[in-house]
Scaffold this active site. Sequence first.
Site, PDB file in Angstrom:
ATOM      1  N   ASN A 184      24.321  74.255  28.747  1.00 23.78           N
ATOM      2  CA  ASN A 184      24.529  74.402  30.191  1.00 23.78           C
ATOM      3  C   ASN A 184      23.670  75.565  30.678  1.00 23.78           C
ATOM      4  O   ASN A 184      23.856  76.710  30.256  1.00 23.78           O
ATOM      5  CB  ASN A 184      26.013  74.665  30.463  1.00 23.78           C
ATOM      6  CG  ASN A 184      26.337  74.690  31.953  1.00 23.78           C
ATOM      7  OD1 ASN A 184      25.572  75.211  32.754  1.00 23.78           O
ATOM      8  ND2 ASN A 184      27.483  74.140  32.317  1.00 23.78           N
ATOM      9  N   HIS A 225      34.058  74.521  27.432  1.00 20.95           N
ATOM     10  CA  HIS A 225      34.606  75.665  28.135  1.00 20.95           C
ATOM     11  C   HIS A 225      35.067  76.738  27.148  1.00 20.95           C
ATOM     12  O   HIS A 225      35.983  76.526  26.360  1.00 20.95           O
ATOM     13  CB  HIS A 225      35.766  75.315  29.069  1.00 20.95           C
ATOM     14  CG  HIS A 225      35.914  76.310  30.197  1.00 20.95           C
ATOM     15  ND1 HIS A 225      35.209  76.192  31.370  1.00 20.95           N
ATOM     16  CD2 HIS A 225      36.624  77.450  30.305  1.00 20.95           C
ATOM     17  CE1 HIS A 225      35.507  77.213  32.172  1.00 20.95           C
ATOM     18  NE2 HIS A 225      36.363  77.995  31.539  1.00 20.95           N
ATOM     19  N   HIS A 275      25.692  72.121  36.471  1.00 18.87           N
ATOM     20  CA  HIS A 275      26.887  71.949  37.293  1.00 18.87           C
ATOM     21  C   HIS A 275      26.586  72.499  38.686  1.00 18.87           C
ATOM     22  O   HIS A 275      26.865  73.656  38.985  1.00 18.87           O
ATOM     23  CB  HIS A 275      28.080  72.680  36.670  1.00 18.87           C
ATOM     24  CG  HIS A 275      29.391  72.416  37.347  1.00 18.87           C
ATOM     25  ND1 HIS A 275      30.588  72.416  36.679  1.00 18.87           N
ATOM     26  CD2 HIS A 275      29.705  72.139  38.636  1.00 18.87           C
ATOM     27  CE1 HIS A 275      31.566  72.163  37.516  1.00 18.87           C
ATOM     28  NE2 HIS A 275      31.053  71.994  38.719  1.00 18.87           N
ATOM     29  N   GLU A 287      27.481  67.692  35.805  1.00 15.41           N
ATOM     30  CA  GLU A 287      28.929  67.760  35.957  1.00 15.41           C
ATOM     31  C   GLU A 287      29.288  68.358  37.310  1.00 15.41           C
ATOM     32  O   GLU A 287      28.524  69.127  37.891  1.00 15.41           O
ATOM     33  CB  GLU A 287      29.564  68.561  34.821  1.00 15.41           C
ATOM     34  CG  GLU A 287      29.132  70.005  34.718  1.00 15.41           C
ATOM     35  CD  GLU A 287      29.776  70.718  33.543  1.00 15.41           C
ATOM     36  OE1 GLU A 287      30.116  70.056  32.543  1.00 15.41           O
ATOM     37  OE2 GLU A 287      29.938  71.948  33.631  1.00 15.41           O
TER      38      GLU A 287
END
Length: 243
Positions: free
Chosen positions: A7, A195, A43, A70
């Site tokens: 990410n 996460h 994201h 996402e």
Amino acid sequence: MTKLSVNINKFATLRNARGGNLPDIIQVARDCERFGADGITVHPRPDERHIRYQDVRDLKPIVTTEFNIEGYPSQDFMDLVLEVKPHQCTLVPDPPGVITSNTGWDTIQHQSFLKDVIGTLKKAGIRVSIFLNPEIDKVAGAKSAGADRIELYTGPYAEEYTKARTQPQNFRLFNDYKNTAKEASAAGLELNAGHDLNLDNLRFFKLHIPQLKEVSIGHALVCDAIYMGLENTIQLYKRQLQD
């Protein structure tokens, strides 16, 4: 081996803090892939405080591994995803101002909404994963809504993993993750996770949940890269995911 999707939001946060184009998000994505990442995750949020919508458009033609977008399926988000057509879209139930994702979907309460959104994405040929807490009773709802995968929200796991060093009796929470993973596999759903996963807790999760197809990691990986370098850090994370 379980795939590592990096990410890159935090790189965009750093860029936006100063203005200009340093670090260059396109080059970051290229380098992550060159250093061994199996995918790139972004994201984009409504305030564009890190990844911007235009970044997503610019990344699409250069990502050669797997591109995962996402976010909460607002109309703007859906328009962007349907324009870009990533390999995977991960749906999260984030309210607009949240700092970071902090819970999974209630697939029972939001069944009709999820079914409509997922149906639209799948018609465009996009694989759909939905963010889920380790709750067995929500798996059937994910399946009936049409999801291809679930992404287990691992924030509570990471917190309890740290506490378990001194209070091992409190690590019963992990059974919820294992049982939810088994339920998902039995329902024909593939499994992602993300996460607060890091070099300390990732290996344990991988070893005890063999169904794991992919993890998405950003914040911890970027923090580690400050000290150890991006190439070395990506390789260290991949090593945790080996079978």
